[in-house]
Write an enzyme that holds these catalytic residues in place. Structure first.
Site, PDB file in Angstrom:
ATOM      1  N   ILE A 141      45.320  42.215  39.209  1.00 58.31           N
ATOM      2  CA  ILE A 141      46.706  41.779  39.377  1.00 58.31           C
ATOM      3  C   ILE A 141      46.809  40.716  40.467  1.00 58.31           C
ATOM      4  O   ILE A 141      47.558  39.742  40.333  1.00 58.31           O
ATOM      5  CB  ILE A 141      47.613  42.980  39.704  1.00 58.31           C
ATOM      6  CG1 ILE A 141      47.693  43.932  38.504  1.00 58.31           C
ATOM      7  CG2 ILE A 141      49.013  42.514  40.107  1.00 58.31           C
ATOM      8  CD1 ILE A 141      48.401  45.239  38.823  1.00 58.31           C
TER       9      ILE A 141
ATOM     10  N   ASN B 242      49.131  43.826  47.890  1.00 61.94           N
ATOM     11  CA  ASN B 242      48.645  44.327  46.605  1.00 61.94           C
ATOM     12  C   ASN B 242      47.375  45.164  46.724  1.00 61.94           C
ATOM     13  O   ASN B 242      47.037  45.894  45.791  1.00 61.94           O
ATOM     14  CB  ASN B 242      48.394  43.121  45.684  1.00 61.94           C
ATOM     15  CG  ASN B 242      47.703  43.498  44.407  1.00 61.94           C
ATOM     16  OD1 ASN B 242      48.268  44.189  43.567  1.00 61.94           O
ATOM     17  ND2 ASN B 242      46.468  43.038  44.247  1.00 61.94           N
TER      18      ASN B 242
ATOM     19  N   TYR C  63      46.543  59.998  45.592  1.00 61.53           N
ATOM     20  CA  TYR C  63      46.885  58.636  45.196  1.00 61.53           C
ATOM     21  C   TYR C  63      48.379  58.522  44.877  1.00 61.53           C
ATOM     22  O   TYR C  63      49.053  57.593  45.343  1.00 61.53           O
ATOM     23  CB  TYR C  63      46.058  58.225  43.979  1.00 61.53           C
ATOM     24  CG  TYR C  63      46.398  56.859  43.446  1.00 61.53           C
ATOM     25  CD1 TYR C  63      46.009  55.715  44.125  1.00 61.53           C
ATOM     26  CD2 TYR C  63      47.123  56.711  42.265  1.00 61.53           C
ATOM     27  CE1 TYR C  63      46.330  54.444  43.640  1.00 61.53           C
ATOM     28  CE2 TYR C  63      47.448  55.447  41.778  1.00 61.53           C
ATOM     29  CZ  TYR C  63      47.050  54.329  42.472  1.00 61.53           C
ATOM     30  OH  TYR C  63      47.370  53.081  41.985  1.00 61.53           O
TER      31      TYR C  63
ATOM     32  N   LYS D 115      51.373  56.196  46.764  1.00 60.19           N
ATOM     33  CA  LYS D 115      52.214  55.204  46.100  1.00 60.19           C
ATOM     34  C   LYS D 115      53.694  55.578  46.177  1.00 60.19           C
ATOM     35  O   LYS D 115      54.560  54.693  46.204  1.00 60.19           O
ATOM     36  CB  LYS D 115      51.761  55.019  44.657  1.00 60.19           C
ATOM     37  CG  LYS D 115      50.412  54.310  44.544  1.00 60.19           C
ATOM     38  CD  LYS D 115      50.445  52.914  45.188  1.00 60.19           C
ATOM     39  CE  LYS D 115      49.174  52.133  44.950  1.00 60.19           C
ATOM     40  NZ  LYS D 115      49.248  50.757  45.478  1.00 60.19           N
TER      41      LYS D 115
ATOM     42  N   ILE E 181      47.050  48.648  33.365  1.00 60.28           N
ATOM     43  CA  ILE E 181      46.757  47.217  33.351  1.00 60.28           C
ATOM     44  C   ILE E 181      45.278  47.035  33.016  1.00 60.28           C
ATOM     45  O   ILE E 181      44.414  47.675  33.620  1.00 60.28           O
ATOM     46  CB  ILE E 181      47.056  46.560  34.709  1.00 60.28           C
ATOM     47  CG1 ILE E 181      48.471  46.932  35.198  1.00 60.28           C
ATOM     48  CG2 ILE E 181      46.884  45.055  34.612  1.00 60.28           C
ATOM     49  CD1 ILE E 181      49.607  46.352  34.422  1.00 60.28           C
TER      50      ILE E 181
ATOM     51  N   THR F 105      42.627  45.495  33.803  1.00 68.74           N
ATOM     52  CA  THR F 105      41.865  44.744  34.790  1.00 68.74           C
ATOM     53  C   THR F 105      40.368  44.945  34.553  1.00 68.74           C
ATOM     54  O   THR F 105      39.950  45.835  33.806  1.00 68.74           O
ATOM     55  CB  THR F 105      42.213  45.208  36.209  1.00 68.74           C
ATOM     56  OG1 THR F 105      41.832  46.587  36.341  1.00 68.74           O
ATOM     57  CG2 THR F 105      43.707  45.068  36.484  1.00 68.74           C
TER      58      THR F 105
END
Length: 244
Positions: free
Chosen positions: A18, A87, A150, A154, A183, A185
């Site tokens: 990202i 990010n 995690y 967030k 995503i 990636t």
């Protein structure tokens, strides 16, 4: 489109995924971008791809001395800063009953401490019209097995944006959260494999994983004057995963 013409941006975790997609989009829209990350080889490859309007600084968001070097480089070359995309992120799985202090430290040092100091150290270079973007996660809203630490990190990022919107009253600086879901990636492809990618794609209503460029486009929107009346907000780029 030149919504970011003349702007200076910092993107942490900017060498891949990202972050790299956002760097490409920012530069396409007229910005000068500093990318920041831990791996010098990845940074070098990213700058070679991004071209003359990109610089790279190696370091960790969990290390204040590294962040000071980053912002010293920005000040020396550009004088001021318009956009911060915090990010950089870390995450791994450990179920309740197996969580260790090291697991907590690894995740929270990057995702919470790193986010806090990425933004705080940048503020002296920022002024009216500045935009701060934090990377959240659909895991901060939903529950998932073995992702407790995690997800908690967030969720903390989401609350930081709410609190900082209040702290930044009167400065003209906005802060918002970009919250991705699945995503596609490079890291996701390596970690999940082909079958895992298909499984993740099936979990959201659009039934696919996003290309990193789709998250980069939303980052560019949040960085630009087009989002000028947004602060303390969250924009989900998750195919509806955490929305329905």
């Amino acid at each position: 489109m030149n919504r970011l013409n003349g702007k200076t941006a910092v993107i942490t975790g900017g060498a891949t995924g990202i972050g790299l997609a956002a760097a490409k989009r920012f530069i396409e829209e007229g910005a000068f971008v500093f990318i920041f990350g831990r791996r010098q080889d990845a940074l070098d490859a990213a700058v070679a791809e991004l071209g003359p309007n990109a610089r790279a600084v190696q370091g960790s968001v969990a290390d204040l001395a590294d962040l000071d070097r980053l912002y010293a480089a920005v000040k020396a070359e550009r004088g001021s800063l318009d956009i911060v995309f915090a990010n950089a992120g870390a995450g791994s799985q450990l179920a309740l009953g197996k969580i260790t202090a090291e697991h907590i430290d690894d995740i929270f040092d990057t995702n919470v401490k790193g986010t806090i100091f990425t933004v705080q150290q940048a503020l002296p270079l920022m002024g009216r019209g500045g935009s701060i973007i934090l990377t959240g996660s659909s895991a901060g809203t939903t529950g998932a097995p073995a992702f407790g630490a995690y997800g908690a990190s967030k969720a903390a990022v989401r609350n930081l944006a709410r609190s900082w919107a209040e702290d930044l009253k009167g400065t003209g600086i906005r802060v918002n959260v970009l919250t991705p879901g699945s995503i596609a990636t490079e890291l996701a492809r390596e970690a999940l494999g082909e079958e895992g990618m298909k499984a993740f794609a099936a979990m959201n209503p659009l039934q696919r994983m996003a290309d990193p460029s789709e998250a980069g486009a939303v980052a560019a929107f949040l960085a630009s004057p087009d989002s000028s009346f947004m602060t303390g907000s969250e924009v989900a780029v998750d195919g509806g995963l955490a929305q329905v």
